[in-house]
Design an enzyme around this catalytic site. Structure first.
Site, PDB file in Angstrom:
ATOM      1  N   LYS A  85       0.653  -1.137   0.242  1.00  0.00           N
ATOM      2  CA  LYS A  85       0.085  -0.039   0.032  1.00  0.00           C
ATOM      3  C   LYS A  85       0.869   1.207   0.078  1.00  0.00           C
ATOM      4  CE  LYS A  85      -3.669   2.391   2.501  1.00  0.00           C
ATOM      5  NZ  LYS A  85      -4.765   2.203   3.864  1.00  0.00           N
ATOM      6  N   LYS A 100      -2.235  -1.475  -3.904  1.00  0.00           N
ATOM      7  CA  LYS A 100      -3.035  -0.398  -3.865  1.00  0.00           C
ATOM      8  C   LYS A 100      -2.162   0.749  -3.880  1.00  0.00           C
ATOM      9  CE  LYS A 100      -5.969   1.594  -0.753  1.00  0.00           C
ATOM     10  NZ  LYS A 100      -6.596   1.795   0.445  1.00  0.00           N
TER      11      LYS A 100
HETATM   12  C1  PBG Z   1      -7.363   3.107   5.488  1.00  0.00           C
HETATM   13  C2  PBG Z   1      -7.733   2.921   3.844  1.00  0.00           C
HETATM   14  C3  PBG Z   1      -7.494   3.726   2.940  1.00  0.00           C
HETATM   15  C4  PBG Z   1      -8.086   3.498   2.022  1.00  0.00           C
HETATM   16  C5  PBG Z   1      -8.663   2.109   2.241  1.00  0.00           C
HETATM   17  N1  PBG Z   1      -8.197   1.780   3.381  1.00  0.00           N
HETATM   18  C6  PBG Z   1      -6.864   5.280   3.332  1.00  0.00           C
HETATM   19  C7  PBG Z   1      -5.693   5.797   3.472  1.00  0.00           C
HETATM   20  O1  PBG Z   1      -4.749   4.790   3.920  1.00  0.00           O
HETATM   21  O2  PBG Z   1      -5.656   6.874   3.643  1.00  0.00           O
HETATM   22  C8  PBG Z   1      -8.013   4.115   0.525  1.00  0.00           C
HETATM   23  C9  PBG Z   1      -9.179   3.744  -0.445  1.00  0.00           C
HETATM   24  C10 PBG Z   1      -9.382   4.496  -1.606  1.00  0.00           C
HETATM   25  O3  PBG Z   1      -8.868   5.488  -1.510  1.00  0.00           O
HETATM   26  O4  PBG Z   1     -10.449   4.005  -2.365  1.00  0.00           O
HETATM   27  N2  PBG Z   1      -8.274   2.421   6.220  1.00  0.00           N
END
Ligand code: PBG
Length: 325
Positions: A195, A248
């Site tokens: 991520k 992601k």
């Molecule tokens: C954190 C989380 C995020 C997303 C999914 N889980 C946001 C972040 O890390 O700030 C982002 C998903 C998206 O942008 O569609 N719980």
């Protein structure tokens, strides 16, 4: 042999031939639909930067679940927006928290629908970080226990899969151990293994009100410049017991998806995030792109790169197109 004996255009001449030699297909089975559930009642609140996506209170959830189910989408990815946020994100591991109650509700409406629950603290902390803050920094090891409790409370509420998205080191192992000790050895972990600290998340942070109140997430999420490190993240998570691996965002990271696919045999999910969705929607609203063609091309590309599962806010519209509705 080469041209003129070889003519690659021969197999592109008709749609029938193109169908025969097509290498990648997207199908409804590939899709996972993210779902935002908020505490309160009679709420179906549009998210400004994500046209077509809403935050639902529990009493408004059934029609959405029925629609997703009728479209044949196999799974939803659940995010909760609690009434109260605090220092330790206690709403995340509350047995009657918003995500836990939403899971119970969804299972009542359709027990067959796979419920994947996001496991993270950022929607539940008043500072918006994904873990416990100690001395201005996110404390890795103190966070692990809370993530494990969150996963356990969600498993107890009936979710089918837990999906940690916090990027703490060691969280997959901590969650696996806690689930197993409590008799949930059959609940798989879908790990947000790779991520990135991405600007593509900003519409999501509006949706769940989770923007960090100080600093940013670069001390735990990955540097967009790195790909070798992504393989190390995956290696660790697999070693800790992850069942499904996620990369992601998706579209700007096709090389990462492809490398992970080449190196590992675990099922691979790609999360096409909020910013990817918003960009398509904004351009389509201005008539600058052909929305349907662009969306299908993007998802095909993500799958071609190596993803098995497509987490996308377009899931419902894509399911409709695929079944010619
Ligand atoms: C954190 C989380 C995020 C997303 C999914 N889980 C946001 C972040 O890390 O700030 C982002 C998903 C998206 O942008 O569609 N719980």
């Amino acid at each position: 042999m080469g041209f003129p004996e070889v003519r690659l255009r021969r197999l592109r001449r008709t749609e029938g031939l193109r169908r025969m030699v097509r290498e990648t297909r997207i199908g409804v089975d590939d899709l996972i639909y993210p779902l935002f559930v908020i505490s309160g009642s009679r709420i179906k609140q549009p998210i400004q930067a994500m046209p077509g996506i809403f935050r639902f209170s529990l009493d408004e959830l059934s029609p959405e679940i029925e629609e997703v189910s009728n479209l044949g989408i196999p799974a939803v990815l659940l995010f909760g927006i609690p009434e109260m946020k605090d220092e330790l994100g206690s709403g995340a591991y509350d047995m009657h928290g918003i995500a836990q109650e939403a899971a119970r509700k969804i299972k009542k409406v359709n027990p067959e629908l796979v419920v994947i629950a996001d496991v993270c603290l950022c929607e539940y902390t008043n500072h918006g970080h994904c873990g416990v803050v100690v001395g201005g920094e996110v404390d890795n090891d103190k966070t692990l226990e809370l993530l494990a409790s969150t996963a356990l409370s969600l498993a107890k509420a009936g979710v089918d899969v837990v999906a940690p998205s916090d990027m703490m080191d060691g969280r997959v192992a901590a969650i696996r151990k806690c689930l197993d000790q409590n008799g949930y050895m059959m609940i798989p972990i879908m790990s947000y293994a790779v991520k990135y600290a991405s600007a593509f998340y900003s519409p999501f942070r509006e949706a769940v009100d989770s923007a960090p109140q100080f600093g940013d997430r670069r001390s735990y999420q990955m540097d967009p410049a790195n790909v070798r490190e992504a393989l190390r993240e995956v290696e660790q998570d697999i070693w800790e017991g992850a069942d499904i691996i996620m990369v992601k965002p998706a579209l700007p990271y096709l090389d990462v998806i492809s490398k992970v696919r080449d190196h590992f045999n675990h099922p691979l999910a790609a999360y096409s995030v909020s910013g990817e969705y918003s960009m398509v929607k904004a351009a389509a609203a201005r008539g600058w792109i052909d929305e349907r063609e662009i969306i299908l091309e993007i998802l095909t590309a993500i799958k071609r790169a190596g993803a098995d599962m497509l987490i996308t806010y377009h899931a419902k519209e894509v399911a409709k197109w695929l079944s010619n509705l």
